[in-house]
Design an enzyme around this catalytic site. Structure first.
Site, PDB file in Angstrom:
ATOM      1  N   GLY A 142       0.784  -1.225   0.000  1.00  0.00           N
ATOM      2  CA  GLY A 142       0.000   0.000   0.000  1.00  0.00           C
ATOM      3  C   GLY A 142       0.815   1.272   0.000  1.00  0.00           C
ATOM      4  O   GLY A 142       0.255   2.357   0.221  1.00  0.00           O
ATOM      5  N   ASP A 143       2.115   1.178  -0.221  1.00  0.00           N
ATOM      6  CA  ASP A 143       2.981   2.362  -0.329  1.00  0.00           C
ATOM      7  C   ASP A 143       4.157   1.971  -1.216  1.00  0.00           C
ATOM      8  O   ASP A 143       3.998   1.131  -2.101  1.00  0.00           O
ATOM      9  CB  ASP A 143       3.423   2.840   1.058  1.00  0.00           C
ATOM     10  CG  ASP A 143       3.710   4.347   1.085  1.00  0.00           C
ATOM     11  OD1 ASP A 143       4.591   4.779   0.331  1.00  0.00           O
ATOM     12  OD2 ASP A 143       3.053   5.079   1.844  1.00  0.00           O
ATOM     13  N   ASP A 144       5.350   2.545  -0.994  1.00  0.00           N
ATOM     14  CA  ASP A 144       6.503   2.177  -1.812  1.00  0.00           C
ATOM     15  C   ASP A 144       6.856   0.701  -1.621  1.00  0.00           C
ATOM     16  O   ASP A 144       6.930   0.217  -0.484  1.00  0.00           O
ATOM     17  CB  ASP A 144       7.725   3.016  -1.421  1.00  0.00           C
ATOM     18  CG  ASP A 144       7.535   4.494  -1.712  1.00  0.00           C
ATOM     19  OD1 ASP A 144       7.027   4.820  -2.794  1.00  0.00           O
ATOM     20  OD2 ASP A 144       7.891   5.323  -0.851  1.00  0.00           O
TER      21      ASP A 144
END
Length: 491
Positions: A281-283
């Site tokens: 859900g991010d990098d």
């Protein structure tokens, strides 16, 4: 006279010429026999088929657990119960304490067998192998009262989400040497759903903890496991040396799982990350080295990092990022053989005034972009700071960035490099690039305050900030202006 049967063989010989016509004189008889043959064949086929299926349903042959240490323990030796309900924190702690006494003998191995092993956070020790067997799951308790509080990282000076203390990680280690976390693809599950919901509702007073965090340590190997649903960053090596990360699967929901970065090397050196699948859900990967004045003071760069052979996905952030916390410096990073698919951004460098530090000698090679919004991005206005104590004139240096063999399709903006008058981007090189686009406007290769070169022919057509060279290295066309800007954030 008693008559006797003649022994003539003609009486007992089967006379097919008489019997066959009699037998098949009725079509009904023939039809019935045919159905008998068909049903018998079906019965035999079905039995064989079911027997064949049962072969696949049988459990796979037992996979013996490898022995990596001279002394090996099973988690159940310490009273653990893998029912997903019993809390096994004490069992993990007893096991680690026992292994901590074996360093001079080569250390110890803790096998986690198949089952669901619920636990609060626990620490590792030096000369230890944590082995997760097939179908084993270490489950993190999702109630924050069981998670210890720790001081903020010295290079951050802030909990990252809140001032002051931060929650520790589910699996933690500090000042360690010779640590292995591996297995037959067992799982460490942070059960982050509760954490994410409380974060969105602003119900947490401290920064969420990572799933696995190793600090101030060396000679670390993490391989052949699955990490999923971390409360915060998933795998966070901090100020470590000689770290190998390979064959990991890292998972979190693509949306509404905030800050679930996959791997965050932070002030680390001599690191290899390879052969991983990351969808979070991010990098997927974010290389860091401290935040603003705290990172400058701590002064530990991230350097000598090789990332290769990955498949990554990030719909919220980027496949592979450098920064934005990079105040201790980041150098000598190689990114090779990476597929970024169905993502918001592919590879990104992000920083801002106030960071200080440097990002230099970074190379990307053999990258493939498939359905991403922005392929390559360098951003210098990522203005997020721990407090007001940063120096607004601490301008980071960005130089020596190369991109070669970049290919893909379905990309909206292949390149967006946004330097500024205070943070110009120097010595950027493009070579062998062909990216199919989904947008027809003119400015899909966007530049501002950047200098560098293009070697050979690339697609799409590069911005006019870059010098053009042929394949032999001869200058063909000088840039119009390094400071020209055609950044368009609307596309």
């Amino acid at each position: 006279m008693v008559e006797t049967l003649s022994s003539s063989p003609s009486i007992w010989r089967f006379n097919h010429r008489r019997w066959f016509p009699a037998l098949f004189s009725s079509y009904k008889t023939l039809f019935a026999l045919l159905w008998i043959v068909v049903f018998a064949s079906l019965f035999i086929w079905q039995r064989n088929f079911v027997d064949g299926i049962s072969i696949f349903r049988r459990p796979l042959p037992f996979r013996p657990l490898p022995r990596f240490r001279p002394v090996v323990f099973n988690l159940t030796d310490f009273g653990a119960v893998g029912d997903g309900v019993t809390v096994n924190t004490l069992a993990f702690e007893k096991a680690v304490f026992t292994i901590s006494k074996l360093g001079k003998k080569g250390g110890g191995q803790l096998n986690v067998p198949a089952g669901r092993w619920l636990t609060a956070p626990f620490n590792l020790t030096s000369h230890m192998t944590l082995f997760l067997a097939e179908d084993s799951v270490i489950l993190g308790l999702d109630d924050e009262k069981y998670w210890p509080l720790m001081p903020p990282l010295p290079s951050y000076g802030y909990g990252r989400e809140h001032p002051g203390a931060r929650y520790g990680s589910l699996i933690h280690g500090q000042n360690l040497k010779d640590v292995v976390i591996t297995g037959h693809n067992g799982t460490i599950d942070g059960q982050g759903q509760t954490w994410w919901k409380k974060y969105r509702q602003k119900l947490l007073n401290h920064t969420r903890g990572p799933l696995v965090q190793i600090m101030y340590s060396s000679d670390i190997l993490i391989s052949n496991i699955t990490l999923r649903d971390s409360p915060f960053w998933t795998l966070h090596p901090y100020d470590c040396k000689n770290v190998t990360i390979r064959n990991l699967t890292i998972l979190a929901p693509l949306f509404e799982a905030p800050n679930t970065d996959g791997i965050d090397p932070d002030s680390c050196e001599d690191m290899l990350i390879e052969d991983c699948y990351i969808s979070v859900g991010d990098d997927a990967i974010a290389i860091k080295s401290g935040w603003d004045q705290y990172g400058v003071a701590y002064g530990r760069p991230s350097k000598n990092i090789l990332i290769r052979n990955l498949v990554v996905r990030s719909m919220v952030s980027a496949g592979i990022s450098i920064g934005s916390e990079m105040s201790g410096g980041i150098s000598n990073v190689r990114v090779e053989n990476v597929l970024v698919w169905n993502s918001r951004r592919a590879v990104r460098i992000k920083t801002a005034a106030g960071r200080g530090g440097y990002i230099e000698d970074i190379s990307y090679k053999n990258l493939t972009f498939e359905n991403v919004r922005v392929g390559i991005i360098i951003k210098t206005d990522y203005n997020e700071h721990p407090d007001m104590g940063f120096d607004p004139k601490a301008f980071p240096v960005i130089r020596g960035i190369s991109y070669s063999s970049i290919h893909g399709e379905g990309v909206r903006v292949p390149v967006r490099i946004h330097g500024s008058a205070d943070i110009p981007i120097r010595n950027v090189t493009f070579r062998d690039m062909s990216v199919g686009t989904t947008y027809k406007k003119k400015h899909i290769f966007q530049c501002a305050y950047v200098s560098g070169r293009v070697i050979g022919t690339i697609f799409p057509k590069p911005c006019e900030n870059l010098d053009l060279y042929d394949e032999q290295g001869t200058l063909v066309k000088k840039s119009v202006s390094e400071n020209a800007s055609d950044i368009d954030y609307d596309i």
